[in-house]
Design a protein around this motif. Structure first.
Motif, PDB file in Angstrom:
ATOM      1  N   ALA A 168     -23.329  66.461 -36.377  1.00 60.51           N
ATOM      2  CA  ALA A 168     -23.870  66.835 -35.070  1.00 60.51           C
ATOM      3  C   ALA A 168     -24.607  65.660 -34.433  1.00 60.51           C
ATOM      4  O   ALA A 168     -24.554  65.463 -33.212  1.00 60.51           O
ATOM      5  CB  ALA A 168     -24.803  68.035 -35.215  1.00 60.51           C
ATOM      6  N   PHE A 169     -25.269  64.869 -35.255  1.00 60.16           N
ATOM      7  CA  PHE A 169     -26.029  63.737 -34.735  1.00 60.16           C
ATOM      8  C   PHE A 169     -25.108  62.687 -34.119  1.00 60.16           C
ATOM      9  O   PHE A 169     -25.406  62.120 -33.063  1.00 60.16           O
ATOM     10  CB  PHE A 169     -26.866  63.123 -35.860  1.00 60.16           C
ATOM     11  CG  PHE A 169     -27.676  61.926 -35.442  1.00 60.16           C
ATOM     12  CD1 PHE A 169     -28.838  62.074 -34.708  1.00 60.16           C
ATOM     13  CD2 PHE A 169     -27.268  60.647 -35.799  1.00 60.16           C
ATOM     14  CE1 PHE A 169     -29.584  60.966 -34.336  1.00 60.16           C
ATOM     15  CE2 PHE A 169     -28.007  59.535 -35.431  1.00 60.16           C
ATOM     16  CZ  PHE A 169     -29.174  59.698 -34.695  1.00 60.16           C
ATOM     17  N   THR A 170     -23.978  62.424 -34.725  1.00 61.63           N
ATOM     18  CA  THR A 170     -23.098  61.337 -34.281  1.00 61.63           C
ATOM     19  C   THR A 170     -22.057  61.777 -33.262  1.00 61.63           C
ATOM     20  O   THR A 170     -21.284  60.937 -32.787  1.00 61.63           O
ATOM     21  CB  THR A 170     -22.376  60.727 -35.492  1.00 61.63           C
ATOM     22  OG1 THR A 170     -21.623  61.745 -36.172  1.00 61.63           O
ATOM     23  CG2 THR A 170     -23.366  60.113 -36.461  1.00 61.63           C
ATOM     24  N   SER A 171     -22.001  63.054 -32.916  1.00 59.46           N
ATOM     25  CA  SER A 171     -20.979  63.522 -31.985  1.00 59.46           C
ATOM     26  C   SER A 171     -21.560  64.333 -30.833  1.00 59.46           C
ATOM     27  O   SER A 171     -20.845  65.134 -30.230  1.00 59.46           O
ATOM     28  CB  SER A 171     -19.929  64.364 -32.735  1.00 59.46           C
ATOM     29  OG  SER A 171     -20.551  65.453 -33.391  1.00 59.46           O
ATOM     30  N   ALA A 172     -22.834  64.150 -30.523  1.00 58.94           N
ATOM     31  CA  ALA A 172     -23.481  64.751 -29.349  1.00 58.94           C
ATOM     32  C   ALA A 172     -23.459  66.268 -29.370  1.00 58.94           C
ATOM     33  O   ALA A 172     -23.421  66.915 -28.322  1.00 58.94           O
ATOM     34  CB  ALA A 172     -22.838  64.239 -28.067  1.00 58.94           C
ATOM     35  N   GLN A 173     -23.498  66.877 -30.548  1.00 56.86           N
ATOM     36  CA  GLN A 173     -23.535  68.329 -30.619  1.00 56.86           C
ATOM     37  C   GLN A 173     -24.962  68.830 -30.431  1.00 56.86           C
ATOM     38  O   GLN A 173     -25.925  68.147 -30.808  1.00 56.86           O
ATOM     39  CB  GLN A 173     -22.982  68.800 -31.967  1.00 56.86           C
ATOM     40  CG  GLN A 173     -21.526  68.441 -32.206  1.00 56.86           C
ATOM     41  CD  GLN A 173     -21.014  68.956 -33.523  1.00 56.86           C
ATOM     42  OE1 GLN A 173     -21.472  69.982 -34.022  1.00 56.86           O
ATOM     43  NE2 GLN A 173     -20.050  68.248 -34.110  1.00 56.86           N
ATOM     44  N   PRO A 174     -25.143  70.029 -29.836  1.00 60.62           N
ATOM     45  CA  PRO A 174     -26.500  70.545 -29.606  1.00 60.62           C
ATOM     46  C   PRO A 174     -27.277  70.681 -30.907  1.00 60.62           C
ATOM     47  O   PRO A 174     -26.780  71.225 -31.906  1.00 60.62           O
ATOM     48  CB  PRO A 174     -26.245  71.912 -28.960  1.00 60.62           C
ATOM     49  CG  PRO A 174     -24.873  71.823 -28.379  1.00 60.62           C
ATOM     50  CD  PRO A 174     -24.108  70.925 -29.295  1.00 60.62           C
ATOM     51  N   VAL A 175     -28.506  70.188 -30.889  1.00 63.77           N
ATOM     52  CA  VAL A 175     -29.339  70.221 -32.088  1.00 63.77           C
ATOM     53  C   VAL A 175     -29.749  71.651 -32.415  1.00 63.77           C
ATOM     54  O   VAL A 175     -29.780  72.051 -33.588  1.00 63.77           O
ATOM     55  CB  VAL A 175     -30.568  69.324 -31.899  1.00 63.77           C
ATOM     56  CG1 VAL A 175     -31.568  69.517 -33.037  1.00 63.77           C
ATOM     57  CG2 VAL A 175     -30.151  67.863 -31.818  1.00 63.77           C
ATOM     58  N   ALA A 184     -19.360  54.095 -19.381  1.00 61.15           N
ATOM     59  CA  ALA A 184     -18.853  52.721 -19.365  1.00 61.15           C
ATOM     60  C   ALA A 184     -17.970  52.463 -20.579  1.00 61.15           C
ATOM     61  O   ALA A 184     -18.291  52.850 -21.703  1.00 61.15           O
ATOM     62  CB  ALA A 184     -20.022  51.741 -19.350  1.00 61.15           C
ATOM     63  N   GLY A 185     -16.825  51.839 -20.332  1.00 62.20           N
ATOM     64  CA  GLY A 185     -15.930  51.461 -21.407  1.00 62.20           C
ATOM     65  C   GLY A 185     -14.984  52.539 -21.868  1.00 62.20           C
ATOM     66  O   GLY A 185     -14.270  52.346 -22.855  1.00 62.20           O
ATOM     67  N   THR A 186     -14.957  53.693 -21.177  1.00 60.83           N
ATOM     68  CA  THR A 186     -14.048  54.771 -21.551  1.00 60.83           C
ATOM     69  C   THR A 186     -13.126  55.090 -20.388  1.00 60.83           C
ATOM     70  O   THR A 186     -13.401  54.735 -19.236  1.00 60.83           O
ATOM     71  CB  THR A 186     -14.824  56.037 -21.955  1.00 60.83           C
ATOM     72  OG1 THR A 186     -15.510  56.557 -20.803  1.00 60.83           O
ATOM     73  CG2 THR A 186     -15.833  55.734 -23.038  1.00 60.83           C
ATOM     74  N   LYS A 239     -16.662  58.889 -30.661  1.00 59.01           N
ATOM     75  CA  LYS A 239     -16.460  58.746 -29.219  1.00 59.01           C
ATOM     76  C   LYS A 239     -17.135  59.860 -28.446  1.00 59.01           C
ATOM     77  O   LYS A 239     -17.613  59.656 -27.324  1.00 59.01           O
ATOM     78  CB  LYS A 239     -14.966  58.717 -28.906  1.00 59.01           C
ATOM     79  CG  LYS A 239     -14.674  58.396 -27.450  1.00 59.01           C
ATOM     80  CD  LYS A 239     -13.188  58.275 -27.185  1.00 59.01           C
ATOM     81  CE  LYS A 239     -12.929  57.868 -25.740  1.00 59.01           C
ATOM     82  NZ  LYS A 239     -11.479  57.713 -25.473  1.00 59.01           N
ATOM     83  N   GLN A 240     -17.232  61.045 -29.044  1.00 57.78           N
ATOM     84  CA  GLN A 240     -17.869  62.161 -28.360  1.00 57.78           C
ATOM     85  C   GLN A 240     -19.340  61.879 -28.106  1.00 57.78           C
ATOM     86  O   GLN A 240     -19.922  62.407 -27.149  1.00 57.78           O
ATOM     87  CB  GLN A 240     -17.718  63.440 -29.196  1.00 57.78           C
ATOM     88  CG  GLN A 240     -18.108  64.707 -28.464  1.00 57.78           C
ATOM     89  CD  GLN A 240     -17.244  64.955 -27.239  1.00 57.78           C
ATOM     90  OE1 GLN A 240     -16.036  64.784 -27.289  1.00 57.78           O
ATOM     91  NE2 GLN A 240     -17.872  65.353 -26.131  1.00 57.78           N
ATOM     92  N   ALA A 241     -19.964  61.052 -28.935  1.00 54.35           N
ATOM     93  CA  ALA A 241     -21.360  60.703 -28.712  1.00 54.35           C
ATOM     94  C   ALA A 241     -21.529  59.905 -27.424  1.00 54.35           C
ATOM     95  O   ALA A 241     -22.570  59.963 -26.787  1.00 54.35           O
ATOM     96  CB  ALA A 241     -21.902  59.911 -29.900  1.00 54.35           C
TER      97      ALA A 241
END
Length: 838
Positions: free
Chosen positions: A426-433, A54-56, A461-463
């Motif tokens: 990684a936390f703010t850009s949806a990278q694998p933990v 939503a919103g993108t 935005k990637q998040a």
């Protein structure tokens, strides 16, 4: 002294009232600001399936276990197929299907289907729940649990509705139709609908078979014995773990994993999903229910999930509330806990973000704005916890804004390997933990302070997009195609750029619903995506669209009885074959419907081109200029309309009409034998223009009575019930025809302009007729009340008359008796005989 005491008492009462109100008002306001308690889960994706948050404006590959909510869109491409799971339903998308959630709240599920095919399995439907599927030409409302298939053609001007089981209602073009189990109906048109029933529409294809196999898997789930039915995704636990009974927590589910030292909340990533903020998305195929409901426990060296318990008879049940992640956050010098506005790297302290799963009876405190009631529900429904403990957490963390929890010992904090950590990037850009894990010292994290709130970090935005790569987009016509809605949806979500700026201004905290509304687009922009359906016209009894044999597009037709039998006392015309399946039935009208209104009147009148598709129609069947548009044009005029009047020798004279007959009732209706005499000497059929000019247009004159139908009232008895006054329908404007000229293209353009003007006139006429129908219903009710009142007064008069007559008879009898007594008293006594001498 007394005055001072009164003033003090009055002041004390005012202070108490102010204290009570201050406790209630914020809570009431906060309840409206609570996020939804449920979401949908992307549970299956095959082939090319794209997702647009939503919103993108970006389309990315859809990732499993992604929570889907209001404003999110999906596109299933040529080879695509996918499934969405909700708490009470399953939604399957076939290939070339455009889908989105217009609204997904606690009581509303509103789906937009722009193209393609949906299969919807509704397992539970609350009385207060609205379940609606909106397509480019209609809105379909699910009324009962069942299996529904909705398909939109490529052009977007036709919707096919097939109901395997259940019941629904179609709204569009100013009409509403009921559709029942085993019905297969195609609705064509946009401004007005035409319906065709197809008896061959119930044949299953590969998409149906695939959905049926998945349904059987869910219906046979053994986990349903241990988990609440409102937990999303519990069915996938059967194939990936086992249930065991434990002494302290009852039945616990233990996953089968191949990774060494596996622990929950380690294999996945953090997406940013409004309005919850950072949300855990797990990599495991079963990884939805155990990470958004319930709690985790380490039992005998293995991690097990303690579920949200199912509904128990006689026990209080709270529907499980979805949570973005049921974890606590690690503080201390090496862990980031918040945003330092204006700082160098944007973090208040430390360089890592750490967390661990909450255990049974431990309180989850949301980082987004919620009410006290929400905090209670999200905890009570997912674990066994005392409400007093929940209130203490709420007062300490939410009310007093104390992020650190110092008086509670978390059971999982000291379990080896329980704490996971990653970098801020990684936390703010949806990278694998797992690929960006930060090693932590077990002794340090075991004694580190615990933070209640998620780190307040502005997301990239990637998040929002997640881990998906760029994917196929739906055609432009599908993306911009508007749909018809019965219930007005909320405004479209604001763009990510606007939200990102607002989150930054909010100190990195998630935006509340009130804050989102302040940056949403203007409500006028909603019309470009959703067209709210106009109110449906008055719906007659047993009226339905005509089946496919009539070849009349663009107009809902009269209902056809089942198995070719007459219905409602009316004969079935010989030129109308009965449909192979039950056609959709229009919803019944109110009780104020006028008795002289034909029962088979179609729901929505449409005068446009009534006879253009029927070249074989005889000229005599053409409607007169004042013919109502809702009269079916293909019904041939009866060649002998005078016969019914010949059988009315017992028609009562005008003096037999009730005294409350409305003044606007046309005098030429067959209430006296005089109008029938001219027709007896006219064997030839009178032309349609011979009808009286003041005859109501909706009164059929050419329909003969059926002598074999005992349910049809005799002509002589029709005037026994005084019909209510009916408003005169406004005659429809005749369809203009442009005379041909030497330029055919110009003629076509002129004809289109004339047709548009004609359609506008028809809409205005419909509006006037709807207003007249409402006024007529009100007048009919008033007349019924007046008739009832008059009947009661007549009964009272008769009773009074009888009583007076009885009293008069009693009085007369009494007077006669008294007179007789007086006469007897006035009569002289006879002299007695003299005594005899001795």
């Amino acid at each position: 002294m007394i005055i001072a005491r009164k003033r003090a008492l009055k002041l004390l009462i005012m202070l108490c009232a102010a204290t009570i109100l201050s406790g209630f008002v914020p809570r009431a306001m906060a309840d409206d600001d609570d996020p939804p308690s449920r979401v949908a889960r992307l549970a299956y994706a095959q082939g090319s399936v794209s997702f647009q948050p939503a919103g993108t404006d970006d389309w990315v590959t859809a990732g499993l276990n992604r929570p889907v909510t209001t404003g999110d869109r999906m596109w299933s491409d040529n080879d695509g197929r996918s499934e969405l799971q909700l708490d009470g339903s399953l939604i399957r998308l076939s290939s070339n299907t455009g889908f989105s959630f217009l609204n997904l709240s606690d009581h509303v599920t509103q789906i937009q289907l722009s193209a393609g095919t949906l299969l919807v399995r509704v397992r539970r439907l609350d009385e207060s729940e609205t379940y609606e599927i909106d397509t480019p030409n209609l809105a379909f409302s699910v009324l009962r649990p069942g299996l529904y298939r909705i398909s939109v053609n490529e052009a977007g001007d036709s919707t096919a509705v097939r109901i395997r089981s259940g019941e629904g209602e179609v709204t569009g073009g100013g009409a509403a139709y009921s559709v029942h189990a085993n019905d297969f109906v195609t609705f064509s048109g946009t401004n007005q609908l035409s319906a065709e029933s197809d008896g061959n529409g119930n044949v299953e294809d590969q998409f149906d078979s695939w959905a049926a196999n998945r349904d059987r898997h869910y219906e046979n789930s053994s986990s349903s014995r241990y988990v609440s039915a409102d937990v999303v995704g519990y069915e996938d636990l059967d194939d990936h773990g086992s249930w065991r009974r434990t002494p302290e927590n009852g039945y616990v589910w233990f996953p089968r994993t191949t990774a060494a030292n596996w622990a929950p909340y380690h294999n996945g990533h953090w997406d940013y999903i409004e309005p919850w903020g950072y949300t855990w998305v797990d990599d495991e195929p079963w990884g939805f229910a155990p990470f958004h409901y319930g709690r985790w426990v380490n039992y005998e060296g293995s991690w097990g999930w303690v579920p949200a318990a199912p509904r128990a008879e006689g026990a209080l049940y709270v529907r499980p509330v979805y949570a973005p992640a049921l974890v606590a956050w690690v503080g201390g010098p090496h862990f980031a806990i918040g945003v330092a506005v204006g700082g160098r790297d944007g973090y208040g302290s430390g360089g890592s973000v750490g967390w661990f799963p909450l255990g049974p009876r431990e309180v989850y405190v949301p980082s987004y704005r919620v009410s006290r009631n929400y905090v209670n529900n999200v905890n009570v429904s997912n674990t066994t916890v005392n409400t007093t403990v929940v209130n203490n957490y709420y007062n300490t963390t939410v009310v007093n804004n104390n992020v650190s929890v110092t008086n509670v010992k978390y059971v999982n904090q000291s379990v080896p390997g329980a704490v996971a950590a990653t970098t801020p990037q990684a936390f703010t850009s949806a990278q694998p933990v797992a690929r960006n894990a930060v090693k932590v010292d077990q002794r340090e994290v075991a004694s580190a302070p615990v933070r209640a709130f998620t780190p307040a970090v502005v997301p990239a935005k990637q998040a929002v997009l997640g881990t998906g790569a760029a994917a196929a987009k739906p055609p432009a016509a599908v993306q911009t195609r508007a749909v018809v809605a019965k219930v007005a949806p909320p405004p479209p979500p604001p763009t990510f750029e606007k939200r990102q700026e607002a989150i930054k201004s909010n100190g990195g905290k998630p935006l509340s619903l009130v804050q989102v509304k302040q940056i949403q687009p203007a409500p006028t922009q909603v019309a470009a995506v959703v067209k709210v359906a106009p109110p449906a016209a008055p719906k007659p009894v047993a009226a339905a669209p005509k089946p496919a044999q009539t070849n009349r597009p663009g107009q809902p037709q009269n209902g056809q009885p089942q198995n070719g039998q007459p219905q409602n006392g009316q004969p079935m015309p010989s030129n109308r074959p009965a449909p192979a399946v039950n056609p959709p039935q229009a919803v019944a009208p109110s009780a104020a419907r006028p008795p002289d209104r034909p029962a088979d009147r179609p729901v929505t009148p449409e005068p446009a081109k009534p006879t253009e598709t029927k070249p074989a129609t005889p000229p005599t069947a053409a409607p007169p200029p004042n013919r109502p548009p809702d009269r079916p044009a293909d019904r041939p005029v009866s060649p002998e309309p005078a016969k019914p009047t010949e059988t009315k020798p017992t028609t009562p004279p005008p003096t037999a009409q009730p005294p409350n007959r409305p003044a606007d009732r046309p005098a030429d209706r067959p209430v006296s034998p005089e109008p029938a005499k001219p027709t007896e000497t006219k064997p030839a059929t009178p032309p349609p223009t011979a009808q009286p000019p003041n005859r109501p247009p909706d009164r059929p004159v050419d329909r003969p009575l059926n002598p074999n139908n005992p349910s049809q009232p005799a002509p002589g008895n029709r005037s026994a019930v005084p019909p209510a006054a009916h408003p005169n329908d406004v005659p429809p404007p005749p369809r203009p025809v442009v005379p041909p000229s030497a330029n055919p293209q110009l003629d076509t353009k002129h004809q289109q302009e004339q047709d548009q003007l004609h359609a506008k006139q028809v809409q205005e006429r419909q509006a006037i007729q709807q207003q007249q129908e409402q006024e007529h219903a009100k007048l009919a009710q008033q007349q019924a009340d007046a008739a009832k009142k008059q009947q009661i007064e007549l009964q009272h008069q008769q009773q009074t008359q009888q009583l007076l007559q009885k009293h008069a008879e009693e009085q007369k009898a009494l007077q006669e008796k008294q007179q007789q007594e007086r006469q007897n008293k006035a009569k002289p006594k006879e002299n007695p005989p003299p005594p005899s001498k001795p």
